[in-house]
Design an enzyme around this catalytic site. Structure first.
Site, PDB file in Angstrom:
ATOM      1  N   ASP A  39     -54.066 -34.456  29.991  1.00  0.00           N
ATOM      2  CA  ASP A  39     -54.572 -35.849  29.676  1.00  0.00           C
ATOM      3  C   ASP A  39     -53.380 -36.958  29.333  1.00  0.00           C
ATOM      4  O   ASP A  39     -52.261 -36.577  28.814  1.00  0.00           O
ATOM      5  CB  ASP A  39     -55.522 -35.696  28.661  1.00  0.00           C
ATOM      6  CG  ASP A  39     -56.690 -34.975  28.907  1.00  0.00           C
ATOM      7  OD1 ASP A  39     -57.197 -34.981  30.184  1.00  0.00           O
ATOM      8  OD2 ASP A  39     -57.412 -34.356  28.079  1.00  0.00           O
ATOM      9  N   TYR A  67     -51.432 -24.164  23.357  1.00  0.00           N
ATOM     10  CA  TYR A  67     -51.794 -25.715  22.902  1.00  0.00           C
ATOM     11  C   TYR A  67     -51.674 -25.828  21.478  1.00  0.00           C
ATOM     12  O   TYR A  67     -52.287 -24.946  20.693  1.00  0.00           O
ATOM     13  CB  TYR A  67     -53.048 -26.451  23.388  1.00  0.00           C
ATOM     14  CG  TYR A  67     -53.188 -26.517  24.996  1.00  0.00           C
ATOM     15  CD1 TYR A  67     -52.861 -27.670  25.775  1.00  0.00           C
ATOM     16  CD2 TYR A  67     -54.013 -25.454  25.763  1.00  0.00           C
ATOM     17  CE1 TYR A  67     -52.904 -27.965  27.034  1.00  0.00           C
ATOM     18  CE2 TYR A  67     -53.830 -25.719  27.255  1.00  0.00           C
ATOM     19  CZ  TYR A  67     -53.386 -26.788  27.653  1.00  0.00           C
ATOM     20  OH  TYR A  67     -53.801 -26.842  29.252  1.00  0.00           O
ATOM     21  N   ASP A  81     -61.446 -37.631  22.623  1.00  0.00           N
ATOM     22  CA  ASP A  81     -59.934 -37.927  22.350  1.00  0.00           C
ATOM     23  C   ASP A  81     -59.684 -39.381  21.844  1.00  0.00           C
ATOM     24  O   ASP A  81     -60.598 -40.063  21.889  1.00  0.00           O
ATOM     25  CB  ASP A  81     -58.958 -37.832  23.614  1.00  0.00           C
ATOM     26  CG  ASP A  81     -59.119 -38.509  24.945  1.00  0.00           C
ATOM     27  OD1 ASP A  81     -59.523 -39.536  24.636  1.00  0.00           O
ATOM     28  OD2 ASP A  81     -59.168 -37.926  25.923  1.00  0.00           O
ATOM     29  N   ARG A 173     -60.191 -30.729  24.378  1.00  0.00           N
ATOM     30  CA  ARG A 173     -61.004 -31.718  23.738  1.00  0.00           C
ATOM     31  C   ARG A 173     -62.634 -30.929  23.471  1.00  0.00           C
ATOM     32  O   ARG A 173     -63.058 -31.313  22.337  1.00  0.00           O
ATOM     33  CB  ARG A 173     -61.113 -32.691  24.766  1.00  0.00           C
ATOM     34  CG  ARG A 173     -59.725 -33.516  24.746  1.00  0.00           C
ATOM     35  CD  ARG A 173     -60.198 -34.633  25.910  1.00  0.00           C
ATOM     36  NE  ARG A 173     -60.423 -34.016  27.185  1.00  0.00           N
ATOM     37  CZ  ARG A 173     -60.832 -34.516  28.314  1.00  0.00           C
ATOM     38  NH1 ARG A 173     -61.571 -35.660  27.937  1.00  0.00           N
ATOM     39  NH2 ARG A 173     -60.803 -34.225  29.477  1.00  0.00           N
TER      40      ARG A 173
END
Length: 280
Positions: A39, A67, A81, A173
């Protein structure tokens, strides 16, 4: 013509496609692709292929990624986000480290996840994020995901940081929103960093402004298949796509010459391998 793969540490604010475009300009070529989109707000390891290196993308590690994320509790955005609009607020209950760790551990293993409307998945040939920008919401199918590992990094105030190793196709997310819900509130990610793809770590990557021709790596460094080094005569046969006789059991192998990737071969029957794809 220069070819190979790059380990790039993507900066925040740049789409993966925009990073590809920057690499195109740097190497004066249109043949550039990447493995696993990040992203715009996310940073970290992005594997980029240049020219002939793009042929290797299908063989690079992509099934497991790690992550590190920061989750802000108490507010929810339209995208999960910082780029989205605030759409909900909710009180954050009193939380302890033990309660958070218990909630995180509940996500371990196999589960399903509903892809967000702001994802790149296509519906009738149109990316969901394009439909979202038009104000449309469409039905999506839940996808199977797997959380291999998840752990708390820190918690202070309304800010929770965690690290997760997940299967391909997992949206962090969405995971962040689900964690917030499990804790009795709402939340969105304020930061996201990919620190590992397969066995490749972000420490091996370079910032975009430090990428140069010497940064290009041969795909053989990343292809997780058994490597078989060949001599000059065999190299010629492989470049001509000839079948190869080998006393091996693996389904697929990578032929190399001088440590450089030549082709991936697939076993047809015992002792016989056929060319699947040339990488030269």
């Amino acid at each position: 013509m220069v070819s190979g793969i790059l380990y790039v540490d993507k900066p925040a604010g740049l789409t993966s496609r925009a990073l590809d475009n920057a690499v195109q300009k740097l190497f004066h070529t249109k043949k550039v692709g990447h493995l696993g989109t990040l992203d715009p707000f996310a940073t970290g390891l992005l594997i980029v292929a240049v020219n002939q290196g793009t042929k290797s993308l299908a063989y690079l590690p992509d099934e497991e990624k790690t992550y590190q994320a920061t989750l802000f509790l108490g507010k929810k955005t339209s995208t999960g986000d910082p780029d989205g609009d605030e759409i909900e607020t909710k009180e954050v209950p009193s939380l302890t480290k033990e309660k958070i760790e218990e909630a995180l551990s509940s996500f371990l293993g196999a589960s399903t996840q509903l892809p967000p409307m702001t994802s790149a998945i296509k519906k009738d040939g149109i990316a969901l994020y394009e439909l979202a920008h038009r104000g449309k919401t469409v039905e999506r199918e839940r996808r199977n995901i797997y959380i291999h590992d998840i752990r708390l990094l820190s918690y202070e105030g309304n800010i929770l940081s965690f690290e997760a190793t997940v299967s391909k196709g997992t949206y962090i997310r969405v995971l962040g929103e689900d964690i917030a819900e499990k804790l009795g509130t709402v939340g969105y990610l304020t930061s996201l960093r990919r620190v590992k793809v397969g066995d490749i770590r972000v420490e091996e990557a370079k910032p975009l402004d430090r990428i140069e021709e010497s940064s290009l790596l041969d795909p053989s460094f990343a292809i997780a298949l058994p490597h078989v080094e060949v001599d000059e005569a065999k190299e010629k046969d492989i470049r001509n796509g000839k079948a190869m006789s080998l006393d091996r059991e693996e389904e697929k192998i990578l032929f190399t010459r001088g440590g450089k990737a030549l082709a991936v071969y697939k076993k047809k029957e015992k002792g016989l391998y056929l060319a699947e794809r040339g990488l030269f």
